[in-house]
Enzyme design. Structure first.
Site, PDB file in Angstrom:
ATOM      1  N   ARG A  50       0.652  -0.986  -0.521  1.00 53.34           N
ATOM      2  CA  ARG A  50       0.132  -0.174   0.110  1.00 53.34           C
ATOM      3  C   ARG A  50       0.970   1.375  -0.051  1.00 53.34           C
ATOM      4  O   ARG A  50       0.550   2.303  -0.621  1.00 53.34           O
ATOM      5  CB  ARG A  50      -0.838   0.239   1.620  1.00 53.34           C
ATOM      6  CG  ARG A  50      -2.118   0.935   1.188  1.00 53.34           C
ATOM      7  CD  ARG A  50      -2.842   1.247   2.098  1.00 53.34           C
ATOM      8  NE  ARG A  50      -2.215   1.203   3.220  1.00 53.34           N
ATOM      9  CZ  ARG A  50      -3.098   0.918   4.396  1.00 53.34           C
ATOM     10  NH1 ARG A  50      -4.620   0.554   4.334  1.00 53.34           N
ATOM     11  NH2 ARG A  50      -2.746   1.048   5.982  1.00 53.34           N
ATOM     12  N   LYS A 149      -2.873   7.203   1.437  1.00 59.96           N
ATOM     13  CA  LYS A 149      -2.590   7.392   2.498  1.00 59.96           C
ATOM     14  C   LYS A 149      -1.038   8.496   3.118  1.00 59.96           C
ATOM     15  O   LYS A 149      -0.022   7.907   3.149  1.00 59.96           O
ATOM     16  CB  LYS A 149      -1.562   6.109   3.810  1.00 59.96           C
ATOM     17  CG  LYS A 149      -1.943   6.226   5.160  1.00 59.96           C
ATOM     18  CD  LYS A 149      -1.718   4.680   5.719  1.00 59.96           C
ATOM     19  CE  LYS A 149      -1.397   5.002   6.996  1.00 59.96           C
ATOM     20  NZ  LYS A 149      -3.064   5.338   7.940  1.00 59.96           N
ATOM     21  N   GLU A 182     -15.999   6.372   6.528  1.00 60.06           N
ATOM     22  CA  GLU A 182     -14.872   5.639   7.056  1.00 60.06           C
ATOM     23  C   GLU A 182     -14.457   6.114   8.834  1.00 60.06           C
ATOM     24  O   GLU A 182     -15.384   7.796   8.594  1.00 60.06           O
ATOM     25  CB  GLU A 182     -13.457   4.422   6.807  1.00 60.06           C
ATOM     26  CG  GLU A 182     -12.713   6.367   6.108  1.00 60.06           C
ATOM     27  CD  GLU A 182     -11.227   5.950   5.894  1.00 60.06           C
ATOM     28  OE1 GLU A 182     -10.884   5.246   6.343  1.00 60.06           O
ATOM     29  OE2 GLU A 182     -10.874   6.549   4.930  1.00 60.06           O
TER      30      GLU A 182
END
Ligand code: PXG
Length: 288
Positions: A50, A149, A182
């Site tokens: 990721r 991220k 989220e």
């Protein structure tokens, strides 16, 4: 504590970066938060992948291979004699004086911090934690994809401030069309009609490594899993609700905006998945 910085392990007081680093000036960079349990880095391949995907999405090249990054994480843990740890891996665009142009930066800055972990209080795992919905919506996926991220967490921090103002520590963020996305640092699940339900990737979320792992645990336990849009009403009326994240692991939610979830106690599917997670990381299962 030693920090891995641009190829060397240095003492933390010497682990410094330039004020002209674009990670600091513009939030131009990416990161990962990872855990190690009993000397084993949990879901290391998934986290490192990721990190590379986040970097690729912002046209940044991590100057190492994925295997090297995993090795440097292990080296840092060893240097600090840590078996249970929280690991922060950061890659910024690097030093580049002023100006947005990423081409001003020739070398990324790369560092790995490891620290002994601080867990949330047991009480939340035993009884569930209260959360609220934030008025700050999650970043529009076409503006700054929540799948990246990135080092700019202001969107999440603004919602975290709302949580704290409401006297809780986590807030649910809705997306640009008003569906549940989220939490500020956790993914969200509900249980309704015996099914485990979580917002789909397209709702604009970080695709959590813990989320994916817990969905795998549920499938193995033959619990039906669905990734579908959920509304605030679905949350309020769910039988169970829990959050997943590297820091929180699997944590039950007892109320949302003061509406009790189910009977206000961790439900059977939540408990089953918490137990499965505890087994997977080699921790004895909580009683409660
Ligand atoms: N959504 C967001 C926005 C996150 O930042 C998660 C979901 C859960 O993803 P993982 O892959 O961890 O299951 C995160 C992760 C911190 C901290 O320092 C935050 C995260 C992870 C570790 C530490 O607050 N967020």
């Amino acid at each position: 504590m030693k920090v891995w910085l641009n190829g060397k392990l240095v003492e933390e007081e010497n682990a410094t970066v330039s004020v002209y680093d674009h990670g600091l000036l513009y939030g131009d960079g990416v990161f990962e938060g990872i855990r190690a349990y009993n000397g084993k880095v949990f879901l290391v391949r998934e986290h490192v992948r990721r990190l590379f995907e986040s970097a690729h999405a912002i046209r940044m090249k991590v100057p190492y291979t994925q295997a090297q990054v995993a090795e440097y994480i292990a080296d840092t843990l060893r240097a600090n004699k840590l078996k249970d740890a929280y690991i922060r891996v950061v890659c910024t665009r690097g030093y580049g004086f002023m100006g947005l142009d990423p081409d001003r930066c020739t070398h990324p800055t790369f560092f790995i911090i490891t620290t002994s972990i601080t867990l949330y209080p047991d009480e939340w795992y035993d009884h569930g934690m209260p959360i609220v919905t934030a008025s700050t919506i999650r970043n529009h996926p076409d503006a700054m994809s929540p799948r990246i991220k990135s080092l700019n967490y202001l969107n999440n921090i603004l919602a975290k401030i709302e949580a704290k103002d409401a006297g809780v520590i986590e807030a649910v963020m809705l997306n640009h069309v008003g569906n549940v996305a989220e939490c500020t640092g956790d993914n969200i699940f509900i249980v309704a009609g015996g099914e485990l339900i979580t917002p789909p990737i397209a709702s604009g979320i970080l695709v959590g490594c813990t989320r994916n792992f817990v969905m795998g645990l549920a499938r193995k336990a033959r619990i039906p899993v669905r990734e579908i849009d959920i509304t605030r009403h679905d949350l309020y009326t769910a039988d169970e609700c829990f959050l997943t994240g590297t820091a929180a692991e699997v944590i039950p939610v007892c109320s949302v905006d003061k509406r009790l979830i189910g009977d206000g106690k961790p439900g059977p599917i939540t408990k089953k998945l918490m137990a499965g997670f505890a087994r997977a990381i080699g921790r004895s299962v909580r009683k409660a």
